[in-house]
Design an enzyme around this catalytic site. Structure first.
Site, PDB file in Angstrom:
ATOM      1  N   ARG A 317       0.862  -1.193   0.000  1.00  0.00           N
ATOM      2  CA  ARG A 317       0.000   0.000   0.000  1.00  0.00           C
ATOM      3  C   ARG A 317       0.897   1.242   0.000  1.00  0.00           C
ATOM      4  NH1 ARG A 317      -2.513   1.228   5.322  1.00  0.00           N
ATOM      5  NH2 ARG A 317      -1.092   2.986   5.243  1.00  0.00           N
ATOM      6  N   HIS A 321      -3.767   4.902   4.303  1.00  0.00           N
ATOM      7  CA  HIS A 321      -4.965   4.054   4.254  1.00  0.00           C
ATOM      8  C   HIS A 321      -6.118   4.784   3.574  1.00  0.00           C
ATOM      9  CE1 HIS A 321      -8.110   1.334   5.562  1.00  0.00           C
ATOM     10  NE2 HIS A 321      -8.765   2.380   6.001  1.00  0.00           N
ATOM     11  N   TYR A 330       3.463   6.040  11.628  1.00  0.00           N
ATOM     12  CA  TYR A 330       3.663   4.636  12.021  1.00  0.00           C
ATOM     13  C   TYR A 330       4.541   3.839  11.058  1.00  0.00           C
ATOM     14  CZ  TYR A 330      -0.278   3.930   8.744  1.00  0.00           C
ATOM     15  OH  TYR A 330      -1.109   3.933   7.648  1.00  0.00           O
TER      16      TYR A 330
HETATM   17  C1  LIG Z   1     -15.648  -5.096  11.150  1.00  0.00           C
HETATM   18  C2  LIG Z   1     -14.749  -3.880  11.047  1.00  0.00           C
HETATM   19  N1  LIG Z   1     -13.729  -3.713  11.918  1.00  0.00           N
HETATM   20  C3  LIG Z   1     -12.927  -2.629  11.846  1.00  0.00           C
HETATM   21  C4  LIG Z   1     -13.152  -1.674  10.888  1.00  0.00           C
HETATM   22  C5  LIG Z   1     -12.253  -0.426  10.818  1.00  0.00           C
HETATM   23  N2  LIG Z   1     -11.328  -0.554   9.660  1.00  0.00           N
HETATM   24  C6  LIG Z   1     -11.626  -0.004   8.474  1.00  0.00           C
HETATM   25  S1  LIG Z   1     -10.474  -0.330   7.324  1.00  0.00           S
HETATM   26  C7  LIG Z   1      -9.527  -1.200   8.409  1.00  0.00           C
HETATM   27  C8  LIG Z   1      -8.222  -1.835   7.966  1.00  0.00           C
HETATM   28  C9  LIG Z   1      -8.411  -2.960   6.997  1.00  0.00           C
HETATM   29  O1  LIG Z   1      -7.180  -3.423   6.513  1.00  0.00           O
HETATM   30  P1  LIG Z   1      -7.073  -4.488   5.380  1.00  0.00           P
HETATM   31  O2  LIG Z   1      -8.148  -5.504   5.502  1.00  0.00           O
HETATM   32  O3  LIG Z   1      -5.673  -4.990   5.360  1.00  0.00           O
HETATM   33  O4  LIG Z   1      -7.391  -3.666   4.038  1.00  0.00           O
HETATM   34  P2  LIG Z   1      -6.618  -2.436   3.406  1.00  0.00           P
HETATM   35  O5  LIG Z   1      -7.266  -1.190   3.953  1.00  0.00           O
HETATM   36  O6  LIG Z   1      -5.175  -2.564   3.762  1.00  0.00           O
HETATM   37  O7  LIG Z   1      -6.832  -2.510   1.928  1.00  0.00           O
HETATM   38  C10 LIG Z   1     -10.133  -1.225   9.667  1.00  0.00           C
HETATM   39  C11 LIG Z   1      -9.562  -1.896  10.861  1.00  0.00           C
HETATM   40  C12 LIG Z   1     -14.234  -1.870   9.987  1.00  0.00           C
HETATM   41  N3  LIG Z   1     -14.494  -1.019   9.000  1.00  0.00           N
HETATM   42  N4  LIG Z   1     -15.006  -2.981  10.073  1.00  0.00           N
END
Ligand SMILES: Cc1ncc(C[n+]2csc(CCOP(=O)(O)OP(=O)(O)O)c2C)c(N)n1
Length: 431
Positions: A317, A321, A330
């Site tokens: 990435r 985010h 971080y």
């Molecule tokens: C059930 C749930 N838990 C926590 C969140 C908060 N949240 C949104 S995006 C994210 C990170 C997700 O990371 P990843 O699955 O690796 O996808 P990326 O953003 O790296 O593409 C989190 C913890 C959420 N949206 N839904």
């Protein structure tokens, strides 16, 4: 009288301790990805699509690669696409990046509240979607705008949704970028992580029950594999041999949590396929040809009733985010530029150039055309209103489209909401 405490049972055993994962680099650290094992392009075997799942399991630890350092395609996974098809893939990936860049600026200009880029991950959605049939159902997460663009969905509709304006087909009910496009078989994006996985399995099972030929493909981030829904979906898919392709986009970070917190220190994400007894592939996600080949392989396997496949796209990435995130607090600064597997758009452009089918001039001209295309979509969408400039949708739309016929309790809630709004903001105030 003193009583001596009896020694605690096992007191001379080592104290129990937990391991808390820590990323390789933090802000200020020098970046060195030397620990990553990157096998040569073309060195991975390609089993038949109908093989036993176990035949793929060595590939869950390996890394399927096609494009070599010499910008040429190598080995049995080379999908042998025509130059026209490769150019279409390049154009679509570049369009996604240009779109992301413009939308990010719109957010910074205050024209929308939120945006999320997929910089460096374009191949994992675009090349994968190009390997599917148009009728196959896509169950994306929020970083798969590339799937929608690869299916030719109008940019204007995407920007209208991002602005939640009066032309927004979702009637302002979704967070910007949580698209839904039934007409191109793109399932509604949910902000709740991993819900799309059981939905994809359910679609695939229903398709098989009906004797249909359409398969499902779902995408999820590596952080989201820690959700129960991931395991529920894979269990059902494995048990019923559902025609579904799961793509885990391992971009190394889940906001500020590195992949280790989802289990990446123990084994690869693709290796979870071994535990379910299904096919799995670990693929260089920055190699568009490898992504295409892997997704096409898994789709064909599903079509031939070979069952589900779990693909890990190993990528990085590059950006934060989302627009709400500051990765410099971080993450080491040079992680993105130091990623050893390069950039998917640059790699495909270099490959086409090596074939004598592309040039720097053509690339520059293409980027200008794409920028003009995106700007036209933005201008047209802006005429329909931008986020924050008043309400573009009537208060009633939040109650609509849930049921075919609105039930009495929703009717009551709607009437109450309209009444409360009229009291709080009497019509004269709007003038
Ligand atoms: C059930 C749930 N838990 C926590 C969140 C908060 N949240 C949104 S995006 C994210 C990170 C997700 O990371 P990843 O699955 O690796 O996808 P990326 O953003 O790296 O593409 C989190 C913890 C959420 N949206 N839904």
């Amino acid at each position: 009288m003193t009583t001596e405490a009896a020694p605690r049972e096992g007191a001379n055993r080592p104290a129990l301790a937990l391991h808390v994962p820590e990323p390789a680099f933090r802000p200020g650290d020098p970046v060195d990805f030397g620990h990553l094992i990157i096998p040569p392009a073309g060195a991975q075997s390609r089993p038949e699509e109908t093989c036993q799942a176990a035949a793929t399991h060595p590939l869950c630890i390996d890394l399927v690669r096609v494009l070599g350092d010499d910008d040429r395609a190598h080995g049995p996974w080379d999908p042998r696409l025509s130059p026209d098809r490769l150019r279409a893939m390049l154009r679509t990936m570049a369009l996604v990046r240009v779109f992301d860049g413009r939308m990010y600026r719109l957010q910074r200009q205050g024209k929308t509240s939120f945006y999320l880029k997929c910089t460096g991950e374009e191949a994992t959605s675009v090349a994968a979607t190009m390997a599917l049939d148009a009728g196959d159902m896509i169950f994306p997460s929020y970083r798969q705008q590339g799937c929608l663009i690869a299916r030719g969905y109008p940019l204007l509709e995407m920007v209208n949704q991002i602005f939640s304006n009066r032309a927004d087909k979702l009637k302002g009910r979704q967070l910007p970028i949580l698209y839904s496009a039934r007409e191109v078989n793109f399932f509604t994006i949910s902000g709740n992580l991993a819900t799309q996985l059981p939905q994809a399995t359910g679609f695939a099972m229903a398709s098989a029950i009906k004797g249909d030929t359409r398969i499902a493909s779902a995408w999820v981030g590596e952080g989201s594999t820690a959700e129960g829904d991931f395991h529920n979906a894979l269990t059902f898919a494995a048990v019923y041999n559902a025609p579904v392709v799961f793509a885990v986009v391992n971009n190394q970070w889940a906001i500020s949590s590195f992949a280790g917190f989802a289990g990446a220190e123990r084994t690869s994400f693709a290796a979870r396929a071994i535990g379910y007894g299904i096919a799995g592939l670990r693929v260089d996600g920055n190699d568009p040809l490898a992504v295409y080949a892997a997704h096409a392989w898994a789709a064909e396997r599903a079509r031939l009733n070979g069952g589900p496949t779990l693909i890990e796209y190993f990528t990085y990435r590059v950006e934060g985010h989302s627009t709400s995130d500051d990765p410099t607090v971080y993450r080491a600064k040079d992680e993105g530029s130091g990623w050893p597997l390069g950039d998917p758009i640059a790699r495909l452009a270099a490959h086409l150039t090596a074939l004598g089918e592309w040039s720097e001039d053509r690339h520059t001209a293409m980027l200008e055309e794409l920028d003009a295309e995106v700007r036209t979509a933005i201008r047209t969408a802006e005429a329909n209103g931008i986020l924050g400039h008043g309400l573009h949708q009537p208060d009633t739309t939040m109650f609509e489209d849930v049921y075919e016929h609105m039930p009495w309790h929703l009717k009551e809630q709607m009437a109450q909401a309209l009444h409360e709004r009229a009291v709080k903001y009497p019509p004269a105030d709007h003038a």
